[in-house]
Scaffold this motif. Structure first.
Motif, mmCIF file in Angstrom:
data_model
loop_
_atom_site.group_PDB
_atom_site.id
_atom_site.type_symbol
_atom_site.label_atom_id
_atom_site.label_comp_id
_atom_site.label_asym_id
_atom_site.label_seq_id
_atom_site.Cartn_x
_atom_site.Cartn_y
_atom_site.Cartn_z
ATOM 1 N N GLY A 49 -15.567 -42.473 -38.285
ATOM 2 C CA GLY A 49 -15.386 -41.526 -37.478
ATOM 3 C C GLY A 49 -16.239 -40.523 -37.711
ATOM 4 N N ALA A 50 -16.500 -39.926 -38.884
ATOM 5 C CA ALA A 50 -17.646 -38.967 -39.283
ATOM 6 C C ALA A 50 -19.069 -39.434 -38.658
ATOM 7 C CB ALA A 50 -17.666 -38.633 -40.616
ATOM 8 N N ILE A 51 -19.312 -40.668 -38.926
ATOM 9 C CA ILE A 51 -20.869 -41.076 -38.841
ATOM 10 C C ILE A 51 -21.026 -41.203 -37.294
ATOM 11 C CG2 ILE A 51 -22.335 -42.991 -38.944
ATOM 12 C CD1 ILE A 51 -21.140 -43.716 -41.389
ATOM 13 N N ILE A 52 -19.894 -41.731 -36.497
ATOM 14 C CA ILE A 52 -19.932 -41.951 -34.774
ATOM 15 C C ILE A 52 -19.909 -40.489 -34.402
ATOM 16 C CG2 ILE A 52 -18.453 -42.533 -33.021
ATOM 17 C CD1 ILE A 52 -17.373 -44.742 -34.844
ATOM 18 N N GLY A 53 -19.138 -39.574 -34.880
ATOM 19 C CA GLY A 53 -19.337 -38.238 -34.254
ATOM 20 C C GLY A 53 -20.708 -37.591 -34.302
ATOM 21 N N GLY A 54 -21.230 -37.725 -35.656
ATOM 22 C CA GLY A 54 -22.708 -37.399 -35.844
ATOM 23 C C GLY A 54 -23.885 -37.917 -34.830
ATOM 24 N N LEU A 55 -23.474 -39.364 -34.737
ATOM 25 C CA LEU A 55 -24.240 -40.045 -33.647
ATOM 26 C C LEU A 55 -24.188 -39.548 -32.287
ATOM 27 C CD1 LEU A 55 -23.973 -43.645 -34.967
ATOM 28 C CD2 LEU A 55 -26.107 -42.178 -35.092
ATOM 29 N N VAL A 56 -22.830 -39.485 -31.887
ATOM 30 C CA VAL A 56 -22.802 -38.914 -30.536
ATOM 31 C C VAL A 56 -23.046 -37.404 -30.127
ATOM 32 C CG1 VAL A 56 -20.914 -38.392 -28.776
ATOM 33 C CG2 VAL A 56 -20.845 -40.556 -30.114
ATOM 34 N N LYS A 57 -23.136 -36.595 -31.096
ATOM 35 C CA LYS A 57 -23.379 -35.191 -31.374
ATOM 36 C C LYS A 57 -24.997 -34.989 -31.030
ATOM 37 C CE LYS A 57 -22.801 -30.825 -33.341
ATOM 38 N NZ LYS A 57 -22.142 -29.889 -34.577
ATOM 39 N N SER A 58 -25.686 -36.202 -31.833
ATOM 40 C CA SER A 58 -27.040 -35.916 -31.648
ATOM 41 C C SER A 58 -27.409 -36.691 -30.526
ATOM 42 C CB SER A 58 -27.825 -36.692 -32.888
ATOM 43 O OG SER A 58 -27.329 -38.069 -32.977
ATOM 44 N N GLY A 59 -26.821 -37.148 -29.616
ATOM 45 C CA GLY A 59 -27.359 -37.685 -28.459
ATOM 46 C C GLY A 59 -27.115 -38.936 -28.279
ATOM 47 N N ARG A 60 -26.828 -39.834 -29.034
ATOM 48 C CA ARG A 60 -26.657 -41.142 -28.579
ATOM 49 C C ARG A 60 -25.696 -41.569 -27.778
ATOM 50 N NH1 ARG A 60 -28.267 -45.783 -31.599
ATOM 51 N NH2 ARG A 60 -27.470 -47.521 -30.619
#
Length: 269
Positions: free
Chosen positions: A14-25
């Motif tokens: 969840g932490a990695i996914i959240g970072g990816l989505v926040k960064s624009g993925r």
């Protein structure tokens, strides 16, 4: 955009996914395989990612597979994935599962194994990484991009070095919490409230860490600057030295390193 498949949807995923989505993925380029209904619903609601209760042939579209299951569940989780993921880049955030085991279970040679820690959940983590020879410079860059939001990254040359990383930073947050607990206990014995002790301890750890990161001086030098002979800090450190605390602390981390090796032998076959 190439799909990233997460096998396991727990806190680290969840932490990695959240970072990816926040960064624009794009959320629709991320798929999570997790048997837990509540976990799938949470990730789908929070991030808008695609979720699966079980692996299927669609995983063949994944350019990267992120392994984020408990180590004892790895072989069970890998079996239904193996036929679809042999050509993907594999990134493991699992403890105890060596890269050889991932190769055997998936048929993939491009494997990067990592050891993150729990501050990754708030973007302040420290992650050690090891890449097998088949993982290219481009593969390593992709892994760095995926983990960028979790905190700092450090590559190691030998996979065995991840056992030391586990002992230092993987288990490290628990050591800090342990000392914070002791400081809170001392605070209450000295007449302060537990909340005051917690505030003082956490602020002191955060400030000292920031100072050490900002300074070119070794921690020993910084310690000496706070320690006037005959003063309060000197009294505290003399007591710690008399109790052999530093030697015990080093021994404790060696015990953690040894346990990491044992877990690799147990789960990484």
């Amino acid at each position: 955009m190439n799909t990233i498949a997460f096998i396991g949807g727990g806190n680290m995923a969840g932490a990695i996914i959240g970072g990816l989505v926040k960064s624009g993925r794009a959320a629709d380029s991320i798929v999570v395989v997790d048997p837990g209904v509540a976990q799938r619903d949470k990730l789908r609601t929070e991030f808008g990612v695609h979720t699966l209760a079980a692996a299927d042939a669609s995983l063949a579209q994944a350019a990267m597979v992120v392994w984020a299951v408990k180590p004892q569940l790895f072989h069970e989780a890998a079996a239904p994935c193996a036929a679809a993921v042999g050509k993907a880049l594999h990134l493991s955030v699992m403890a105890g599962i060596r890269s050889d085991a991932i190769v055997r279970a998936t048929g993939a040679e491009r494997v990067v194994r990592t050891m993150p820690n729990t501050p990754s959940l708030v973007g302040q983590g420290m992650t050690g990484l090891f890449a097998r020879d088949a993982a290219s410079a481009s593969d390593r860059a992709q892994v760095e991009a995926v983990l960028a939001s979790t905190g700092r990254l450090m590559w190691v040359a030998r996979e065995d070095d991840l056992d030391a990383v586990t002992a230092l930073s993987g288990s490290g947050p628990a050591y800090v919490f342990y000392f914070v607990e002791a400081m809170i206990e001392a605070a209450t014995q000295m007449g302060l409230s537990a909340e005051q002790g917690k505030t003082l301890a956490l602020a002191t750890f955060a400030g000292a860490t920031s100072l050490a990161q900002a300074s070119a001086d070794a921690p020993a030098v910084l310690r000496e600057r706070v320690t006037s002979k005959g003063g309060t800090t000197y009294a505290a450190l003399t007591s710690l030295e008399a109790g052999g605390v530093k030697a015990l602390f080093v021994k404790a981390m060696q015990a953690a390193q040894q346990r990491a090796r044992e877990l690799g032998d147990e789960f990484g076959r």
